[in-house]
Design an enzyme around this catalytic site. Structure first.
Site, PDB file in Angstrom:
ATOM      1  N   HIS A  18      28.687  94.648  66.565  1.00 24.93           N
ATOM      2  CA  HIS A  18      28.434  96.017  67.033  1.00 24.93           C
ATOM      3  C   HIS A  18      26.989  96.260  67.436  1.00 24.93           C
ATOM      4  CE1 HIS A  18      32.403  97.571  65.976  1.00 24.93           C
ATOM      5  NE2 HIS A  18      32.326  96.768  64.926  1.00 24.93           N
TER       6      HIS A  18
ATOM      7  N   SER B 218      31.118  97.853  60.563  1.00 24.66           N
ATOM      8  CA  SER B 218      31.976  98.423  61.590  1.00 24.66           C
ATOM      9  C   SER B 218      32.630  99.740  61.193  1.00 24.66           C
ATOM     10  CB  SER B 218      33.028  97.410  62.022  1.00 24.66           C
ATOM     11  OG  SER B 218      33.643  96.811  60.920  1.00 24.66           O
TER      12      SER B 218
ATOM     13  N   LYS C 291      32.830  93.990  72.645  1.00 22.02           N
ATOM     14  CA  LYS C 291      32.451  95.365  72.332  1.00 22.02           C
ATOM     15  C   LYS C 291      31.536  95.899  73.439  1.00 22.02           C
ATOM     16  CE  LYS C 291      34.302  95.058  67.940  1.00 22.02           C
ATOM     17  NZ  LYS C 291      34.305  94.248  66.729  1.00 22.02           N
TER      18      LYS C 291
HETATM   19  C1  LIG Z   1      35.256  93.322  66.135  1.00 22.42           C
HETATM   20  C2  LIG Z   1      34.518  92.544  65.147  1.00 22.42           C
HETATM   21  C3  LIG Z   1      34.687  91.162  65.068  1.00 22.42           C
HETATM   22  C4  LIG Z   1      35.751  90.429  65.837  1.00 22.42           C
HETATM   23  O1  LIG Z   1      35.412  90.242  67.157  1.00 22.42           O
HETATM   24  P1  LIG Z   1      36.584  89.945  68.205  1.00 22.42           P
HETATM   25  O2  LIG Z   1      35.864  89.410  69.377  1.00 22.42           O
HETATM   26  O3  LIG Z   1      37.278  91.229  68.460  1.00 22.42           O
HETATM   27  O4  LIG Z   1      37.491  88.940  67.565  1.00 22.42           O
HETATM   28  C5  LIG Z   1      33.896  90.477  64.198  1.00 22.42           C
HETATM   29  N1  LIG Z   1      33.006  91.099  63.401  1.00 22.42           N
HETATM   30  C6  LIG Z   1      32.829  92.420  63.443  1.00 22.42           C
HETATM   31  C7  LIG Z   1      31.815  93.058  62.560  1.00 22.42           C
HETATM   32  C8  LIG Z   1      33.592  93.190  64.307  1.00 22.42           C
HETATM   33  O5  LIG Z   1      33.454  94.506  64.311  1.00 22.42           O
END
Ligand SMILES: *Cc1c(COP(=O)(O)O)cnc(C)c1O
Length: 386
Positions: free
Chosen positions: A209, A181, A240
């Site tokens: 992502h 990320s 996302k």
């Molecule tokens: C954003 C993210 C999460 C968490 O997801 P949420 O639905 O926001 O709790 C988990 N893993 C990665 C790699 C992320 O970027």
């Protein structure tokens, strides 16, 4: 001051001195990838809404209709009173996207990780974890009480080395982000998958992502790397590219049935609200039926990387809409972010401990609804701050 505040205040001061103090900015809505920030309209180059679906009228409309039909909340855990047909339908659609037998919905991606990892591994088991994994995977590993070994970022050979005495553990699990990320790079899934298969290690990929973004059908990193159907534990989020909220695990019927019975963050937490489930279903339809959004996203991500590099910024190569501009010191990252903001462009500065010391950065995220003029405006602001 109460003893509680007395204990905490010095720690906050330390963060302020080290420019690591964070505060939450308050946004007001504006059109498309824009917002009003402290009274100023800014272009957002920091959201995870990669396909621009969070503000897509047909997605928002689906959320509105579901709220009217099912109510504002899910009213309980899925195992008690909260399993609506809506949730079950979304799970089938996620399974179809991921090419798995079944899928299980959680309240968030974070909850999916901290529920799943401890359900799969415990005392006497070994977990291999990439050094740059997302915090939710790290927390899931800690909660599991398994032995955790951290391999160098993206280094499948190191992971293999750490597994040398793996046979002495009851179970072996390897956890990795699909797309990292803060760097926007990809896990070496082919090499990882190969040795996981050889050593009977279970492979879990958090594709928060990648889902909706990578691969010919938007199925994610595994599809992008030619490994469809070869990752047994596929995690993702609806928050996302799908513009909604909620997390999931996709996998075999047995895995999903097991998690339904063993993942504590599924069992003891209320199901996602109907509006967000309906929004995710509508968003998945766009992923299936409007591939031009991916195409646009890919195109502008490459253009942004290239143009920033031409301006002299340090930008690693990559295939994703996450474009990190590495600047080193946290204070410099903050100064650059402020300069961009003054020019109406909002890009978050990412500092330690989110990234390693000395690698503070601006994290530029592209959105399929950014226009060419939006890109020009961002690049002009970067140009001015060079
Ligand atoms: C954003 C993210 C999460 C968490 O997801 P949420 O639905 O926001 O709790 C988990 N893993 C990665 C790699 C992320 O970027």
């Amino acid at each position: 001051m109460s003893s509680l505040d007395e204990a905490l205040a010095p720690e906050l001061e330390r963060l302020q001195v080290g420019t690591l103090y964070r505060h939450v900015r308050r946004l007001e809505p504006a059109d498309g990838p824009r917002a009003v920030l402290d009274g100023r309209s800014v272009l957002i180059f920091g959201s995870n809404d990669y396909l621009g679906l969070a503000r897509e009228p047909r997605v928002v409309d689906a959320a509105r209709k579901a709220a009217a039909e099912w109510g504002s909340g899910a009213t309980g855990s899925r195992l008690t009173t909260g399993c609506f047909g809506l949730h079950a339908d979304l799970e089938q659609e996620i399974a179809a996207l991921k090419g798995t037998e079944d899928a299980l919905l959680f309240g968030s991606g974070y909850l999916a990780a901290v529920g799943t990892i401890p359900a799969l591994a415990g005392k006497g088991d070994l977990i291999l974890s990439d050094a740059l994994n997302h915090a939710c995977l790290i927390d899931g590993c800690r909660l599991s009480r398994a032995e955790v070994r951290v391999y160098r970022h993206g280094d499948a050979a190191h992971a293999r080395e750490l597994l040398a005495d793996g046979a002495s553990f009851r179970r072996r699990l390897l956890v990795t982000d699909g797309v990292f990320s803060m760097d926007g790079d990809l896990a070496p899934l082919e090499a990882l998958q190969e040795f996981c298969e050889e050593t009977d290690t279970w492979l879990m990929v958090d594709d928060a992502h990648g889902t909706g973004v990578l691969g010919a059908t938007g199925a994610g990193t595994a599809e992008h790397l030619g490994l469809s159907g070869q990752v047994p534990i596929q995690m993702g989020t609806l928050s996302k590219a799908l513009g909604a909220e909620g997390g999931f695990i996709a996998g075999s019927r047995v895995l999903i049935d097991y998690l339904r019975n063993r993942a504590r963050s599924f069992i003891f937490s209320t199901a996602p609200v109907p509006a967000t489930v309906a929004a995710a279903r509508a968003a998945l339809r766009f992923v299936r039926e409007e591939p031009e959004r991916h195409t646009r996203l890919r195109e502008i991500s490459q253009r942004m990387r290239q143009s920033l590099r031409e301006l002299g910024f340090q930008v690693p190569s990559g295939d994703t809409p996450i474009v990190p501009v590495i600047v080193g010191e946290a204070s410099r990252a903050l100064r650059l972010a402020e300069g961009l903001e003054e020019r109406g462009v909002w890009v978050p500065a990412i500092r330690p401990p989110t990234v390693p010391e000395g690698t503070a950065r601006l994290r530029v995220s592209l959105n399929a609804s950014h226009t060419d003029a939006d890109l020009e405006r961002a690049l002009a602001a970067f140009h001015a701050l060079r």
